[in-house]
Design a protein around this motif. Sequence first.
Motif, PDB file in Angstrom:
ATOM      1  N   ALA A  11       3.636 -45.718   3.017  1.00  0.00           N
ATOM      2  CA  ALA A  11       3.071 -44.677   2.165  1.00  0.00           C
ATOM      3  C   ALA A  11       2.707 -45.277   0.820  1.00  0.00           C
ATOM      4  CB  ALA A  11       4.062 -43.543   1.974  1.00  0.00           C
ATOM      5  N   HIS A  12       1.553 -44.886   0.307  1.00  0.00           N
ATOM      6  CA  HIS A  12       1.091 -45.330  -1.012  1.00  0.00           C
ATOM      7  C   HIS A  12       0.885 -44.095  -1.877  1.00  0.00           C
ATOM      8  CE1 HIS A  12       0.267 -49.403   0.448  1.00  0.00           C
ATOM      9  NE2 HIS A  12      -0.148 -48.810   1.553  1.00  0.00           N
ATOM     10  N   PHE A  13       1.412 -44.152  -3.100  1.00  0.00           N
ATOM     11  CA  PHE A  13       1.269 -43.061  -4.055  1.00  0.00           C
ATOM     12  C   PHE A  13       0.409 -43.589  -5.194  1.00  0.00           C
ATOM     13  CE2 PHE A  13       5.539 -42.844  -2.144  1.00  0.00           C
ATOM     14  CZ  PHE A  13       5.329 -41.747  -1.332  1.00  0.00           C
ATOM     15  N   VAL A  14      -0.841 -43.150  -5.229  1.00  0.00           N
ATOM     16  CA  VAL A  14      -1.800 -43.650  -6.216  1.00  0.00           C
ATOM     17  C   VAL A  14      -1.944 -42.614  -7.320  1.00  0.00           C
ATOM     18  CG1 VAL A  14      -4.149 -44.499  -6.553  1.00  0.00           C
ATOM     19  CG2 VAL A  14      -3.013 -44.865  -4.356  1.00  0.00           C
ATOM     20  N   PRO A  15      -1.548 -42.961  -8.557  1.00  0.00           N
ATOM     21  CA  PRO A  15      -1.702 -41.990  -9.649  1.00  0.00           C
ATOM     22  C   PRO A  15      -3.173 -41.766  -9.977  1.00  0.00           C
ATOM     23  CG  PRO A  15      -0.907 -44.088 -10.498  1.00  0.00           C
ATOM     24  CD  PRO A  15      -0.982 -44.219  -9.009  1.00  0.00           C
ATOM     25  N   CYS A  16      -3.548 -40.513 -10.096  1.00  0.00           N
ATOM     26  CA  CYS A  16      -4.931 -40.182 -10.443  1.00  0.00           C
ATOM     27  C   CYS A  16      -4.976 -38.785 -11.046  1.00  0.00           C
ATOM     28  CB  CYS A  16      -5.852 -40.277  -9.224  1.00  0.00           C
ATOM     29  SG  CYS A  16      -5.456 -39.138  -7.902  1.00  0.00           S
ATOM     30  N   LEU A  17      -6.094 -38.445 -11.632  1.00  0.00           N
ATOM     31  CA  LEU A  17      -6.283 -37.125 -12.227  1.00  0.00           C
ATOM     32  C   LEU A  17      -6.900 -36.183 -11.209  1.00  0.00           C
ATOM     33  CD1 LEU A  17      -7.781 -38.262 -15.638  1.00  0.00           C
ATOM     34  CD2 LEU A  17      -5.437 -37.585 -15.167  1.00  0.00           C
ATOM     35  N   ASP A  21     -13.935 -37.297  -9.753  1.00  0.00           N
ATOM     36  CA  ASP A  21     -14.905 -36.952  -8.716  1.00  0.00           C
ATOM     37  C   ASP A  21     -14.762 -37.910  -7.532  1.00  0.00           C
ATOM     38  OD1 ASP A  21     -15.944 -39.246  -9.765  1.00  0.00           O
ATOM     39  OD2 ASP A  21     -17.912 -38.433 -10.228  1.00  0.00           O
ATOM     40  N   ALA A  22     -15.558 -37.669  -6.490  1.00  0.00           N
ATOM     41  CA  ALA A  22     -15.439 -38.408  -5.237  1.00  0.00           C
ATOM     42  C   ALA A  22     -15.667 -39.903  -5.422  1.00  0.00           C
ATOM     43  CB  ALA A  22     -16.427 -37.848  -4.216  1.00  0.00           C
ATOM     44  N   SER A  23     -16.583 -40.301  -6.286  1.00  0.00           N
ATOM     45  CA  SER A  23     -16.840 -41.733  -6.463  1.00  0.00           C
ATOM     46  C   SER A  23     -15.643 -42.438  -7.093  1.00  0.00           C
ATOM     47  CB  SER A  23     -18.105 -41.954  -7.291  1.00  0.00           C
ATOM     48  OG  SER A  23     -17.956 -41.383  -8.568  1.00  0.00           O
ATOM     49  N   HIS A  24     -14.961 -41.776  -8.043  1.00  0.00           N
ATOM     50  CA  HIS A  24     -13.766 -42.380  -8.645  1.00  0.00           C
ATOM     51  C   HIS A  24     -12.631 -42.475  -7.631  1.00  0.00           C
ATOM     52  CE1 HIS A  24     -15.784 -41.280 -12.475  1.00  0.00           C
ATOM     53  NE2 HIS A  24     -15.229 -42.420 -12.852  1.00  0.00           N
ATOM     54  N   ILE A  25     -12.489 -41.431  -6.804  1.00  0.00           N
ATOM     55  CA  ILE A  25     -11.454 -41.452  -5.771  1.00  0.00           C
ATOM     56  C   ILE A  25     -11.754 -42.567  -4.774  1.00  0.00           C
ATOM     57  CG2 ILE A  25     -10.410 -40.136  -3.885  1.00  0.00           C
ATOM     58  CD1 ILE A  25      -9.570 -39.162  -6.635  1.00  0.00           C
ATOM     59  N   ALA A  26     -13.024 -42.744  -4.435  1.00  0.00           N
ATOM     60  CA  ALA A  26     -13.405 -43.820  -3.513  1.00  0.00           C
ATOM     61  C   ALA A  26     -13.075 -45.181  -4.123  1.00  0.00           C
ATOM     62  CB  ALA A  26     -14.892 -43.734  -3.185  1.00  0.00           C
ATOM     63  N   ASN A  27     -13.349 -45.347  -5.405  1.00  0.00           N
ATOM     64  CA  ASN A  27     -13.004 -46.616  -6.070  1.00  0.00           C
ATOM     65  C   ASN A  27     -11.496 -46.857  -6.028  1.00  0.00           C
ATOM     66  OD1 ASN A  27     -15.642 -47.263  -6.727  1.00  0.00           O
ATOM     67  ND2 ASN A  27     -15.537 -46.257  -8.723  1.00  0.00           N
ATOM     68  N   LEU A  28     -10.715 -45.816  -6.318  1.00  0.00           N
ATOM     69  CA  LEU A  28      -9.262 -45.954  -6.243  1.00  0.00           C
ATOM     70  C   LEU A  28      -8.819 -46.336  -4.835  1.00  0.00           C
ATOM     71  CD1 LEU A  28      -7.821 -42.956  -8.316  1.00  0.00           C
ATOM     72  CD2 LEU A  28      -7.531 -45.371  -8.780  1.00  0.00           C
ATOM     73  N   TYR A  29      -9.402 -45.673  -3.851  1.00  0.00           N
ATOM     74  CA  TYR A  29      -9.046 -45.941  -2.465  1.00  0.00           C
ATOM     75  C   TYR A  29      -9.330 -47.395  -2.104  1.00  0.00           C
ATOM     76  CZ  TYR A  29      -8.710 -45.584   2.563  1.00  0.00           C
ATOM     77  OH  TYR A  29      -8.344 -45.785   3.851  1.00  0.00           O
ATOM     78  N   ASN A  31      -9.764 -49.972  -4.185  1.00  0.00           N
ATOM     79  CA  ASN A  31      -8.989 -50.908  -5.005  1.00  0.00           C
ATOM     80  C   ASN A  31      -7.520 -50.963  -4.609  1.00  0.00           C
ATOM     81  OD1 ASN A  31     -11.239 -51.570  -6.535  1.00  0.00           O
ATOM     82  ND2 ASN A  31     -10.801 -50.036  -8.092  1.00  0.00           N
ATOM     83  N   GLU A  32      -6.965 -49.839  -4.165  1.00  0.00           N
ATOM     84  CA  GLU A  32      -5.531 -49.788  -3.897  1.00  0.00           C
ATOM     85  C   GLU A  32      -5.166 -49.876  -2.410  1.00  0.00           C
ATOM     86  OE1 GLU A  32      -3.258 -49.794  -6.317  1.00  0.00           O
ATOM     87  OE2 GLU A  32      -4.832 -49.774  -7.827  1.00  0.00           O
ATOM     88  N   ILE A  33      -6.019 -49.387  -1.521  1.00  0.00           N
ATOM     89  CA  ILE A  33      -5.646 -49.265  -0.117  1.00  0.00           C
ATOM     90  C   ILE A  33      -6.386 -50.265   0.768  1.00  0.00           C
ATOM     91  CG2 ILE A  33      -5.447 -47.675   1.843  1.00  0.00           C
ATOM     92  CD1 ILE A  33      -3.714 -46.984  -0.681  1.00  0.00           C
ATOM     93  N   HIS A  37      -4.858 -52.778   3.613  1.00  0.00           N
ATOM     94  CA  HIS A  37      -4.899 -52.391   5.022  1.00  0.00           C
ATOM     95  C   HIS A  37      -6.273 -52.520   5.660  1.00  0.00           C
ATOM     96  CE1 HIS A  37      -0.825 -50.797   4.692  1.00  0.00           C
ATOM     97  NE2 HIS A  37      -1.195 -50.240   3.553  1.00  0.00           N
ATOM     98  N   GLY A  38      -7.274 -52.810   4.894  1.00  0.00           N
ATOM     99  CA  GLY A  38      -8.623 -52.902   5.444  1.00  0.00           C
ATOM    100  C   GLY A  38      -9.263 -51.528   5.587  1.00  0.00           C
ATOM    101  N   ILE A  39     -10.434 -51.497   6.263  1.00  0.00           N
ATOM    102  CA  ILE A  39     -11.175 -50.253   6.464  1.00  0.00           C
ATOM    103  C   ILE A  39     -10.574 -49.527   7.664  1.00  0.00           C
ATOM    104  CG2 ILE A  39     -13.433 -49.251   6.947  1.00  0.00           C
ATOM    105  CD1 ILE A  39     -13.696 -50.706   4.426  1.00  0.00           C
ATOM    106  N   PRO A  40     -10.217 -48.261   7.522  1.00  0.00           N
ATOM    107  CA  PRO A  40      -9.609 -47.533   8.642  1.00  0.00           C
ATOM    108  C   PRO A  40     -10.641 -47.083   9.664  1.00  0.00           C
ATOM    109  CG  PRO A  40      -9.846 -46.098   6.761  1.00  0.00           C
ATOM    110  CD  PRO A  40     -10.291 -47.453   6.310  1.00  0.00           C
ATOM    111  N   ASN A  41     -10.166 -46.833  10.885  1.00  0.00           N
ATOM    112  CA  ASN A  41     -11.039 -46.279  11.922  1.00  0.00           C
ATOM    113  C   ASN A  41     -11.203 -44.781  11.745  1.00  0.00           C
ATOM    114  OD1 ASN A  41     -11.418 -48.751  13.143  1.00  0.00           O
ATOM    115  ND2 ASN A  41      -9.620 -48.527  14.465  1.00  0.00           N
TER     116      ASN A  41
END
Length: 184
Positions: A11-17, A21-29, A31-33, A37-41
């Motif tokens: 489990a990963h707990f990524v601090p965010c606000l 928006d979706a582009s920032h969440i994608a960047n966090l994803y 950068n952190e995940i 773990h690579g790109i998920p299926n």
Amino acid sequence: MVVVDRFSKMAHFVPCLKTLDASHIANLYFNEIVKLHGIPNTITSERDSKFMSHFWHTLWRKLGTTLQFSSSHHPQTDGQTEVVNQSLESLLRSLIRSLHEEVQKKIIRQNEKYKKQADKFRRQASFNEGDLVWIHLRKEQFPPGHFGKLKSRADGPFRILTRVGENAYKVELPGDYRVSAIFC
């Protein structure tokens, strides 16, 4: 943001606000995940507008990943993440209760320190019924005409009527004072 790898159960707990928006969440994803773990299926996501945006559909379509949406308040769709969320809640709750106790102890210590400092300048005075005492008042407590910048802030002497507490006395005041007759 809570992300659970279904294979490793990590489990990963990524601090965010919440306002990102979706582009920032994608960047966090990414950068952190993705670096771990690579790109998920597949991805299971809540029906949140950030994740349901056109950006996510387009992005995952280009990467060849299918997006599976869970239903809100239906943990059977993604029970694994729900169990991790409950564990995180328990962990945070225990951390906050211990933090609360620590802060409470510090407040008590500081109050004792302040009391000790304030008590250095206090004198314990004991009076009997019939003794004459002076009282100290704020300017708004004096009757009209009794207070001025150059006049004393004390008035008296006044006779003590009764002892009310260990350090509180009822004083015989004239009728034009607009204050309680009990002083400490």
